[in-house]
Write an enzyme that holds these catalytic residues in place. Sequence first.
Site, short mmCIF file in Angstrom:
data_model
loop_
_atom_site.label_atom_id
_atom_site.label_comp_id
_atom_site.label_asym_id
_atom_site.label_seq_id
_atom_site.Cartn_x
_atom_site.Cartn_y
_atom_site.Cartn_z
N LYS A 138 0.69 -1.11 -0.01
CA LYS A 138 0.00 0.23 0.01
C LYS A 138 1.03 1.13 0.04
O LYS A 138 2.14 1.12 0.32
CB LYS A 138 -0.79 0.18 1.36
CG LYS A 138 -0.37 0.00 2.42
CD LYS A 138 0.32 1.16 3.21
CE LYS A 138 0.88 1.00 4.69
NZ LYS A 138 1.63 2.34 5.17
N ASP A 189 -2.47 -1.34 10.28
CA ASP A 189 -2.30 -1.62 8.83
C ASP A 189 -3.28 -2.64 8.40
O ASP A 189 -3.39 -2.60 7.12
CB ASP A 189 -1.18 -1.27 8.35
CG ASP A 189 -0.59 0.00 8.08
OD1 ASP A 189 -1.41 1.19 8.47
OD2 ASP A 189 0.54 0.39 7.82
C1 CDM Z 1 2.17 4.50 9.76
C2 CDM Z 1 1.32 3.70 9.14
O1 CDM Z 1 1.83 2.73 8.54
C3 CDM Z 1 0.43 4.44 8.44
O2 CDM Z 1 -0.44 3.48 7.37
C4 CDM Z 1 0.49 2.99 10.12
O3 CDM Z 1 -0.27 3.81 10.89
C5 CDM Z 1 1.57 1.93 10.93
O4 CDM Z 1 0.77 0.55 11.40
P1 CDM Z 1 1.43 -0.77 11.59
O5 CDM Z 1 3.03 -0.66 11.06
O6 CDM Z 1 0.44 -1.65 11.54
O7 CDM Z 1 1.57 -0.35 13.27
P2 CDM Z 1 1.52 -1.32 14.36
O8 CDM Z 1 2.39 -2.41 14.07
O9 CDM Z 1 0.24 -1.31 14.76
O10 CDM Z 1 2.24 -0.17 15.31
C6 CDM Z 1 3.71 -0.04 15.58
C7 CDM Z 1 3.95 1.08 16.51
O11 CDM Z 1 3.71 2.32 15.78
C8 CDM Z 1 2.98 3.28 16.74
N1 CDM Z 1 1.73 3.68 16.17
C9 CDM Z 1 1.11 3.01 15.17
C10 CDM Z 1 -0.14 3.54 14.48
C11 CDM Z 1 -0.51 4.64 15.25
N2 CDM Z 1 -1.77 4.84 14.83
N3 CDM Z 1 -0.07 5.25 16.13
C12 CDM Z 1 1.15 4.62 16.74
O12 CDM Z 1 1.58 5.54 17.66
C13 CDM Z 1 2.96 2.72 17.85
O13 CDM Z 1 3.99 2.94 18.84
C14 CDM Z 1 3.16 0.90 17.84
O14 CDM Z 1 4.00 0.28 18.68
N1 ATP Z 2 5.78 -11.23 7.33
C1 ATP Z 2 6.42 -10.14 7.68
N2 ATP Z 2 6.99 -9.54 6.84
C2 ATP Z 2 7.51 -8.53 7.33
N3 ATP Z 2 7.78 -7.94 8.48
C3 ATP Z 2 7.66 -8.72 9.61
C4 ATP Z 2 6.76 -9.91 9.09
N4 ATP Z 2 6.45 -10.40 10.13
C5 ATP Z 2 6.92 -9.74 11.43
N5 ATP Z 2 7.36 -8.49 10.75
C6 ATP Z 2 8.01 -7.41 11.49
O1 ATP Z 2 7.29 -6.38 11.40
C7 ATP Z 2 8.16 -5.28 11.10
C8 ATP Z 2 7.56 -4.26 10.28
O2 ATP Z 2 7.41 -4.96 8.95
P1 ATP Z 2 6.57 -4.22 7.73
O3 ATP Z 2 7.32 -5.00 6.52
O4 ATP Z 2 5.26 -4.37 7.97
O5 ATP Z 2 7.04 -2.65 7.91
P2 ATP Z 2 6.63 -1.45 7.03
O6 ATP Z 2 6.58 -1.61 5.73
O7 ATP Z 2 7.51 -0.25 7.54
O8 ATP Z 2 4.99 -1.51 7.60
P3 ATP Z 2 4.05 -0.26 7.69
O9 ATP Z 2 3.81 0.54 6.44
O10 ATP Z 2 2.71 -1.04 8.23
O11 ATP Z 2 4.61 0.47 8.95
C9 ATP Z 2 9.43 -5.92 10.61
O12 ATP Z 2 10.47 -5.27 11.24
C10 ATP Z 2 9.57 -7.27 11.09
O13 ATP Z 2 10.17 -7.50 12.21
#
Ligand code: CDM
Ligand code: ATP
Length: 283
Positions: free
Chosen positions: A13, A138
Amino acid sequence: MQHARLSLPAPAKLNLFLHILGRRPDGYHELQTLFQFLDHGDELHFAPRDDGQIVLHSDIPGVPHDSNLIVRAARRLQQESGCHLGADIWLDKRLPMGGGIGGGSSDAATTLLGLNHLWQLGWDEDRLAALGLSLGADVPVFVRGHAAFAEGVGEKLTPVELEEPWFLVLVPQVFVSTAEVFSDPELTRNTPPIKVRSLLGVDGRNDCQTVVEKRYPDVRNALILLNKFTSARLTGTGACVFGSFPNKGDADKVRRQLPATLPSFVAQGRNISLLHRKLQGLD
Ligand SMILES: C[C@](O)(CO)[C@H](O)COP(=O)(O)OP(=O)(O)OC[C@H]1O[C@@H](n2ccc(N)nc2=O)[C@H](O)[C@@H]1O
Ligand SMILES: Nc1ncnc2c1ncn2[C@@H]1O[C@H](COP(=O)(O)OP(=O)(O)OP(=O)(O)O)[C@@H](O)[C@H]1O
């Protein structure tokens, strides 16, 4: 007998904009963001197991088997549905980790929808999205599979119809921790809320960009580079940055001018995710 495999995509996304409105008492942030999917992503393969075990056969460096969002999603669904079947799962990982394009969250959503299908649970999308939210903010949008204006922590989704341009996405080779960005004292958290009907007038600002650019010079350099060709933005909390183009040819042309050391890809923005288009074909 070898069970038949189910193969499903886990698309990326983009956050076309990302506004931070405030911080909740639990530390999570109130956001407003616009999600669109890309026709580019990971691929997962599933086969049922009779012994109830969940086994992921593909390693992601640095992510232990039991912490992988795929395994966590599968186990939660198994527990909550009381299903006695297990699954063998294989992952073709293409999306960068910590890239802000939702790789882990999309893998989790594909696992929920894939196993719901394979185990014939008959769960509806509301139930799967609620379970998904407990795995990550997400995950619900990937479960729903429709481009959306998101509010709350990202879980209140209003489906929207957007143009479907082509995007050039640059992938700086750094891992940006979402939790770290959200806990940065310099992050601004006071953008006024907008209404969904005023979406078209919104510029593509990402409130995380200033903090991420400051902490990660590779991200700043990617933004400077792409800004020479088109308006460049950060997705999620980075590290990926993107720009849009009216057609694939224009995006490819810019891509060819980038240094070979900076990974990138071109993909079309889509309002219905690749996962949902594939699942509709199965029904
Ligand atoms: C930044 C975005 O990617 C935008 O789409 C999302 O809001 C993040 O989504 P995500 O990676 O699924 O996040 P999560 O795994 O739920 O949260 C990771 C960390 O980001 C922070 N977090 C996340 C989402 C949110 N609305 N507020 C936060 O403060 C929290 O500290 C959390 O511990
Ligand atoms: N199947 C997986 N693929 C990727 N990361 C994973 C998975 N399972 C657990 N993780 C953990 O989740 C963390 C974040 O991964 P992800 O690829 O979702 O990040 P991101 O692209 O920044 O996501 P977002 O856009 O939701 O912030 C990684 O550091 C990893 O430790």
